[in-house]
Design a protein around this motif. Structure first.
Motif, mmCIF file in Angstrom:
data_model
loop_
_atom_site.group_PDB
_atom_site.id
_atom_site.type_symbol
_atom_site.label_atom_id
_atom_site.label_comp_id
_atom_site.label_asym_id
_atom_site.label_seq_id
_atom_site.Cartn_x
_atom_site.Cartn_y
_atom_site.Cartn_z
ATOM 1 N N PRO A 117 0.798 -1.236 0.000
ATOM 2 C CA PRO A 117 0.000 0.000 0.000
ATOM 3 C C PRO A 117 0.830 1.286 0.000
ATOM 4 O O PRO A 117 0.320 2.336 -0.383
ATOM 5 N N ASP A 118 2.085 1.213 0.446
ATOM 6 C CA ASP A 118 2.898 2.427 0.492
ATOM 7 C C ASP A 118 4.257 2.127 -0.149
ATOM 8 O O ASP A 118 5.297 2.066 0.526
ATOM 9 N N PRO A 119 4.262 1.943 -1.459
ATOM 10 C CA PRO A 119 5.484 1.449 -2.118
ATOM 11 C C PRO A 119 6.570 2.512 -2.214
ATOM 12 O O PRO A 119 6.285 3.705 -2.339
ATOM 13 N N SER A 120 7.806 2.064 -2.167
ATOM 14 C CA SER A 120 8.947 2.952 -2.419
ATOM 15 C C SER A 120 9.025 3.209 -3.924
ATOM 16 O O SER A 120 8.400 2.504 -4.731
ATOM 17 N N ASP A 121 9.817 4.207 -4.305
ATOM 18 C CA ASP A 121 9.989 4.474 -5.735
ATOM 19 C C ASP A 121 10.567 3.256 -6.453
ATOM 20 O O ASP A 121 10.203 2.968 -7.596
ATOM 21 N N THR A 136 4.397 9.908 -21.782
ATOM 22 C CA THR A 136 4.404 10.776 -20.598
ATOM 23 C C THR A 136 5.777 11.013 -19.988
ATOM 24 O O THR A 136 5.924 11.915 -19.169
ATOM 25 N N GLY A 137 6.761 10.182 -20.310
ATOM 26 C CA GLY A 137 8.037 10.307 -19.619
ATOM 27 C C GLY A 137 8.005 9.730 -18.215
ATOM 28 O O GLY A 137 8.975 9.845 -17.472
ATOM 29 N N TYR A 138 6.898 9.172 -17.818
ATOM 30 C CA TYR A 138 6.730 8.404 -16.571
ATOM 31 C C TYR A 138 6.619 9.255 -15.309
ATOM 32 O O TYR A 138 6.171 8.761 -14.285
ATOM 33 N N GLU A 139 7.043 10.506 -15.346
ATOM 34 C CA GLU A 139 7.038 11.282 -14.096
ATOM 35 C C GLU A 139 5.619 11.439 -13.554
ATOM 36 O O GLU A 139 5.367 11.255 -12.370
ATOM 37 N N LYS A 140 4.699 11.773 -14.442
ATOM 38 C CA LYS A 140 3.315 11.944 -13.980
ATOM 39 C C LYS A 140 2.684 10.613 -13.585
ATOM 40 O O LYS A 140 1.807 10.561 -12.727
ATOM 41 N N ILE A 141 3.120 9.569 -14.225
ATOM 42 C CA ILE A 141 2.636 8.240 -13.828
ATOM 43 C C ILE A 141 3.088 7.958 -12.389
ATOM 44 O O ILE A 141 2.302 7.495 -11.556
ATOM 45 N N PHE A 142 4.345 8.257 -12.101
ATOM 46 C CA PHE A 142 4.839 8.073 -10.734
ATOM 47 C C PHE A 142 4.054 8.952 -9.762
ATOM 48 O O PHE A 142 3.710 8.517 -8.667
ATOM 49 N N ASP A 143 3.782 10.186 -10.165
ATOM 50 C CA ASP A 143 2.981 11.070 -9.305
ATOM 51 C C ASP A 143 1.621 10.429 -9.017
ATOM 52 O O ASP A 143 1.125 10.482 -7.883
ATOM 53 N N ALA A 144 1.019 9.847 -10.041
ATOM 54 C CA ALA A 144 -0.302 9.233 -9.878
ATOM 55 C C ALA A 144 -0.224 8.047 -8.922
ATOM 56 O O ALA A 144 -1.093 7.879 -8.061
ATOM 57 N N VAL A 145 0.800 7.248 -9.061
ATOM 58 C CA VAL A 145 0.929 6.072 -8.180
ATOM 59 C C VAL A 145 1.124 6.527 -6.733
ATOM 60 O O VAL A 145 0.488 6.015 -5.824
ATOM 61 N N ARG A 146 1.964 7.536 -6.546
ATOM 62 C CA ARG A 146 2.196 8.036 -5.185
ATOM 63 C C ARG A 146 0.896 8.618 -4.606
ATOM 64 O O ARG A 146 0.575 8.402 -3.436
ATOM 65 N N ALA A 147 0.158 9.349 -5.448
ATOM 66 C CA ALA A 147 -1.099 9.944 -4.969
ATOM 67 C C ALA A 147 -2.103 8.858 -4.614
ATOM 68 O O ALA A 147 -2.809 8.957 -3.601
ATOM 69 N N ALA A 148 -2.192 7.838 -5.459
ATOM 70 C CA ALA A 148 -3.142 6.749 -5.179
ATOM 71 C C ALA A 148 -2.758 6.025 -3.888
ATOM 72 O O ALA A 148 -3.622 5.654 -3.090
ATOM 73 N N ALA A 149 -1.461 5.882 -3.674
ATOM 74 C CA ALA A 149 -1.003 5.233 -2.439
ATOM 75 C C ALA A 149 -1.400 6.095 -1.239
ATOM 76 O O ALA A 149 -1.829 5.582 -0.208
ATOM 77 N N GLY A 150 -1.282 7.389 -1.405
ATOM 78 C CA GLY A 150 -1.629 8.289 -0.297
ATOM 79 C C GLY A 150 -3.104 8.229 0.022
ATOM 80 O O GLY A 150 -3.505 8.407 1.167
#
Ligand code: FES
Ligand code: FES
Length: 150
Positions: A117-121, A136-150
């Protein structure tokens, strides 16, 4: 051959030829176009679905192998009109451009967050390493994953 699948909780039957990929059955016969067909070689992850809870490339699974099993597609993640938190996070983060990779990334992210539920990068990188995005260059995808985890 006649096969039976439980797709997003719905018992479903379909005719499939011997070598028919599950992806073809889902998209072309059963009306689930969410999983995308981008490479048909297990390289891009755009066809990701959960088979009995395990993330798989639907292009590499035979429909016959899924006979009698549970399949969750990206369509099955939403709760009616209410988007799954991962879907909403991709929208909010602007992690969608052409959108071709998005269903696979959403399914893979939902799978990751179920397990962690709270994955590291590094965990995110590892979990999504099979999903290619050309936009996308993946940065926004990472942002989305972090936000969903939050
Ligand atoms: S279409 Fe299945 S991995 Fe690319
Ligand atoms: S948004 Fe276009 S391939 Fe990912």
């Amino acid at each position: 051959m006649r096969i039976q699948l439980r797709i997003n909780g719905v018992e479903t039957e379909a005719d499939a030829w011997e070598g028919e990929p599950l992806l073809y059955t889902l998209r072309e016969k059963l009306g689930y176009p969410g999983a995308k067909n981008a490479c048909e070689q297990g390289e891009c992850g755009s066809c990701s679905v959960l088979l009995d809870g395990t993330l798989v490339c639907a292009c590499l699974v035979l429909a016959a192998q899924a006979d009698g099993h549970d399949v969750i597609t990206v369509e099955g993640l939403a709760d009616g009109d209410r988007l799954h938190p991962v879907q909403q996070a991709f929208v909010d983060a602007g992690a969608v451009q052409c959108g071709f990779c998005t269903p696979g990334l959403v399914v893979a992210t939902a799978d990751l967050l179920t397990r962690s539920p709270d994955p590291s990068d590094d965990e995110i990188r590892e979990a999504l390493s099979g999903n290619l995005c050309r936009c996308t260059g993946y940065e926004k995808i990472f942002d989305a994953v972090r936000a969903a985890a939050g």
